[in-house]
Design a protein around this motif. Structure first.
Motif, mmCIF file in Angstrom:
data_model
loop_
_atom_site.group_PDB
_atom_site.id
_atom_site.type_symbol
_atom_site.label_atom_id
_atom_site.label_comp_id
_atom_site.label_asym_id
_atom_site.label_seq_id
_atom_site.Cartn_x
_atom_site.Cartn_y
_atom_site.Cartn_z
ATOM 1 N N VAL A 647 -1.605 -1.875 8.706
ATOM 2 C CA VAL A 647 -2.035 -1.419 7.372
ATOM 3 C C VAL A 647 -1.242 -2.143 6.296
ATOM 4 C CG1 VAL A 647 -2.076 0.568 5.801
ATOM 5 C CG2 VAL A 647 -2.840 0.824 8.174
ATOM 6 N N VAL A 648 0.093 -2.279 6.521
ATOM 7 C CA VAL A 648 0.934 -2.971 5.538
ATOM 8 C C VAL A 648 0.451 -4.406 5.344
ATOM 9 C CG1 VAL A 648 3.239 -3.889 5.110
ATOM 10 C CG2 VAL A 648 2.965 -1.561 5.947
ATOM 11 N N VAL A 649 0.165 -5.080 6.442
ATOM 12 C CA VAL A 649 -0.321 -6.453 6.355
ATOM 13 C C VAL A 649 -1.671 -6.495 5.643
ATOM 14 C CG1 VAL A 649 -1.071 -8.458 7.693
ATOM 15 C CG2 VAL A 649 0.950 -7.160 8.418
ATOM 16 N N ALA A 650 -2.553 -5.536 5.957
ATOM 17 C CA ALA A 650 -3.902 -5.521 5.371
ATOM 18 C C ALA A 650 -3.862 -5.280 3.874
ATOM 19 C CB ALA A 650 -4.742 -4.446 6.063
ATOM 20 N N VAL A 651 -2.937 -4.397 3.430
ATOM 21 C CA VAL A 651 -2.852 -4.085 1.994
ATOM 22 C C VAL A 651 -2.558 -5.335 1.195
ATOM 23 C CG1 VAL A 651 -1.453 -2.898 0.268
ATOM 24 C CG2 VAL A 651 -2.259 -1.667 2.277
ATOM 25 N N PHE A 652 -1.622 -6.113 1.636
ATOM 26 C CA PHE A 652 -1.252 -7.302 0.872
ATOM 27 C C PHE A 652 -2.220 -8.451 1.088
ATOM 28 C CE2 PHE A 652 2.568 -4.865 0.600
ATOM 29 C CZ PHE A 652 3.025 -5.132 -0.676
#
Length: 824
Positions: A647-652
């Motif tokens: 999710v962290v990777v997807a947000v950015f």
């Protein structure tokens, strides 16, 4: 000490017993060693050589028209001193050489001595190269009979090989089959011990074997005394020189130990041991002594000595100073003898000590025979008939250029009889005929002790007449005044078994300790018996006792420590969960996906609590639950971290124009579904494992304790469970590592990377530690790995967020999280 002559013989004697070596500065030429502790017996032996040569010079039938001389050195009982003296004898002491061809008769044709076996070995190695005859009067090592190594060595004392056989004759006579053996740490003792072990094996056993320390170490001496006192043997054979033996006998007197001692010839007649102090412990000693002889006129010669001013006769002056406790130099007398200055006119006839005692001539008699052997060899050499000689072309030796190797030939074939009636000759090894006196230490009415002859051993006699012993004359140091009983031990101590050696007497055996878990039921037992499965041998290994039960308990220190850490971790998770719940609307919590954070905290709490299932006595339900709960809890935690990383990777990634639709695949339903599916795989693994080969309680009885443990049932199932957790952790670590370059103010990916690094390191280290840990410590290792990895995840992921929430609320804003400048 010297006297000139047409032909000169060398001599090496023990006149001083101790040597002081000068300190080496390496700046100046070193001084000569200084010898002290004068030995009058050694000096008597040296004077016997001088007497024999003077007697030969007066004899018109032996070496007529030839005057023998002598050059005698003190070896100070030190190999370095003895070796230097020997080289001085055969090569001379002159600093320059007048005859450049190195021809002519050497300074001495032969050497009488050295008395020590070790010295004789070293010196003979050199003298043998030049075929210089060496006739020892006291070196008994059997190794010196090796003609290949010592081609020019002879002796007028029998070899130790004969002495050992003589001792065995005595042991057989009294039925002593269980004896201790103590030897000096030199060639004399070690070689005698080898021969003794071989000879006694025919009828008896060595109860113990000890070697005396070279440096008189009192700790080692006392250890040997302990061995003597613990042994059941009442007879102890001592092959040792006097200097090695003195510290042991001092300790014998100190500890009040009484045994039947068997003395070797090196100390059986030494006055050092015939003292009132040692009388209670050494009286009754039996010993082997070299043949006693009588030398007519020797006492008168010994008492006729007078000191002179010849600097080459320094030994005579030292003797005089020792005998009368005076000094020739006034300045030395003031310091050392209370002003007593030697005049040279003191009366030797008024003294009464070992020097003038010629009633028990043994070493001195051997010196006498050695000198006469060389004289007879020289006589035969000089009387060679030209054309009938033993050398090339039947030539004889030149009377003006006699060489040592020529004398060696005649010495090998010498054969004569002394005035005392003893025949002197040498066998092919240079050994003399083996004749011994048997000595017995008698307590005298005046409180002194004497060594008296009670028998003879003559190896030249038929086997049934070798030993001639008058038992009525023997004094025994026992209340019954009879020989002690010392036979092979009839039993082993508890916990050991007999190991009978092939080819040895039945009573001769070693007592071998039973292995752990085995006992010996009886003292004639030749085998050990294994205890039943749930029993173990007692410390004495004489009975089986019930094994102690062991498992990781809540009551022992290790169990208490681990359970405390487990509860502390669960409480810490609850505290962090409360903090996040209270601040659930703040940017830090919301930006970190509060739902997944709560799920991670709940699973970590389960991880901490599952450690408690590993403590306590294993039961079926705890064995089944411990690994299932552990596996599912960690998969729930790691899969949540994996989804959170994605999710962290997807947000950015969604912030970029080309990835606008990426977030629709990472909504809340997809996150929950991913965690559920990933956890379901572990649930299936656990279900299959528990249904096919379920872990169960197991009693491990292979060691000295009964270890209660949970057998994993299927190692493949356990490995699959751990492998799946490791796979999820590796993927999480890889994703977080690749996303480490996100904006610096948002460090979630870095925190996850660090947490996964700790997690992987802990579980990689767990595998070898778990496999190598015994019993309850294997469970402790697994609990430690659970707690360490759980604390690593909790601290790495949640400590930075709690730090901002609780200590720096001003940074708990959207702008701060996104890295935008704060308004002032």
């Amino acid at each position: 000490m010297q006297q000139e002559g047409d032909i000169v013989l060398g001599g090496l004697f023990e006149v001083n017993l101790l040597t002081v070596f000068p300190e080496l500065s390496f700046r100046t030429e070193p001084e000569q060693p200084w010898c002290h502790k004068f030995d009058v017996e050694g000096f008597q032996a040296a004077q016997t050589m001088a007497f024999a040569i003077e007697e030969i010079n007066r004899n018109p039938n032996l070496l007529p028209n030839v005057t023998l001389g002598y050059r005698i050195y003190d070896n100070c009982v030190k190999l370095g001193v003895a070796f230097r003296a020997a080289t001085s004898l055969i090569s001379g002491t002159e600093s320059s050489i007048s005859n450049l061809n190195c021809s002519g008769t050497p300074p001495v044709l032969a050497i009488v001595g050295d008395p020590g076996s070790t010295h004789s070995i070293a010196i003979s190695n050199v003298l043998g190269l030049f075929r210089v005859p060496m006739v020892s009067f006291f070196a008994t090592c059997s190794c010196l009979s090796d003609r290949r190594r010592y081609p020019s060595f002879f002796r007028t004392i029998p070899s130790d090989a004969f002495q050992v056989r003589a001792m065995v004759h005595i042991l057989k006579r009294f039925g002593w089959t269980w004896v201790g053996l103590i030897v000096s740490n030199d060639d004399y003792g070690i070689n005698a011990a080898q021969s003794f072990h071989q000879d006694i094996s025919e009828f008896g056993c060595v109860a113990f074997y000890e070697i005396l320390p070279k440096d008189n170490d009192i700790t080692e001496i006392r250890r040997i005394m302990g061995v003597i006192q613990r042994s059941t043997s009442s007879v102890v054979v001592l092959f040792s020189t006097a200097s090695y033996l003195l510290p042991l006998m001092d300790e014998v007197a100190q500890q009040n130990v009484t045994r039947q001692w068997i003395a070797s010839e090196a100390w059986s007649t030494s006055p050092m041991f015939l003292t009132p102090r040692l009388l209670p412990f050494l009286k009754g000693t039996l010993g082997i002594a070299i043949r006693r002889g009588e030398i007519e006129g020797l006492r008168e010669f010994l008492l006729s000595l007078q000191p002179d001013n010849d600097p080459n006769n320094g030994l005579l002056k030292k003797f005089w100073e020792h005998m009368f406790d005076c000094r020739f130099k006034a300045e030395e007398a003031e310091i050392q003898t209370e002003g007593r200055v030697c005049t040279g006119n003191e009366d030797l006839t008024a003294t009464d000590n070992a020097y003038s005692d010629v009633s028990e001539l043994r070493p001195s008699y051997n010196v006498y025979k050695a000198v006469y052997a060389l004289a007879h060899a020289l006589h035969n050499l000089l009387n060679c008939v030209p054309g009938q000689g033993p050398f090339t072309g039947h030539n004889c030796a030149s009377h003006h250029d006699i060489q040592p190797w020529q004398l060696l030939h005649y010495l090998q074939n010498v054969n004569f009889t002394t005035t005392f009636g003893d025949q002197v000759s040498f066998d092919e090894n240079g050994d003399a005929l083996a004749i011994y006196d048997i000595m017995n230490f008698h307590a005298m009415p005046d409180g002194t002790m004497r060594a008296r002859t009670v028998g003879v051993i003559d190896e030249s006699q038929p086997s049934d007449k070798v030993l001639s012993l008058d038992e009525e004359k023997i004094f025994w140091n026992f209340k019954s005044n009879s020989p002690p009983r010392s036979v092979c031990s009839e039993s082993c101590s508890p916990g050991t078994r007999k190991a009978i050696k092939k080819g040895r007497p039945v009573c001769c055996f070693d007592c071998i300790a039973c292995a752990d878990g085995e006992i010996s039921k009886t003292a004639d037992s030749v085998e050990c018996f294994r205890c039943p499965e749930e029993f173990w041998s007692s410390p004495e290994k004489d009975q089986c006792v019930l094994k102690e039960v062991e498992f990781l308990s809540y009551e022992d220190a290790l169990g208490i420590s681990l359970s405390t850490a487990s509860l502390f971790g669960a409480c810490a998770c609850a505290g962090v969960l409360a903090v996040f719940a209270h601040h659930r609307h703040t940017p830090v919590v919301r930006s970190n996906n509060s739902e997944l954070s709560f799920l991670i905290l709940m699973s970590l709490k389960l991880c901490f609590l599952c450690a408690l299932l590993f403590i306590g006595q294993p039961r079926l339900w705890t064995c089944q639950l411990r690994h299932a709960v552990f596996g599912i809890s960690f998969v729930l935690c790691v899969s949540s971290i994996l989804v959170k990383t994605m999710v962290v990777v997807a947000v950015f990634k969604a912030s970029r124009p080309e990835s606008q639709g990426a977030m629709k695949w990472f909504g809340a339903p997809q996150q929950r579904g991913s965690v559920l599916i990933l956890t379901a795989f572990q649930v299936v693994i656990c279900a299959v494992w528990l249904s096919t080969a379920s872990p169960a309680p197991h009693k491990n009885t292979q060691s000295s304790k009964i270890v209660f443990e949970c057998a994993v049932g299927s190692m493949a199932g356990f490995a699959t469970l751990l492998g799946y957790i490791g796979l999820l952790a590796a993927v999480s670590f890889l994703l977080a590592f690749l996303a480490r370059n996100l904006p610096d103010s948002f460090n979630e990916a870095k925190f996850i990377t660090f947490s996964m690094l700790i997690f992987c390191a802990v579980w990689i280290a767990f595998i070898p530690a778990y496999v190598s840990s015994p019993g309850k410590y294997a469970d402790a290792v697994e609990i430690f790995a659970i707690l360490a990895s759980s604390f690593g995840l909790l601290i790495s992921i949640f400590a930075p967020k709690c730090y901002i929430i609780l200590l720096h609320p001003e940074r708990n804003t959207k702008k701060a999280i996104m890295g935008q400048p704060q308004a002032k």
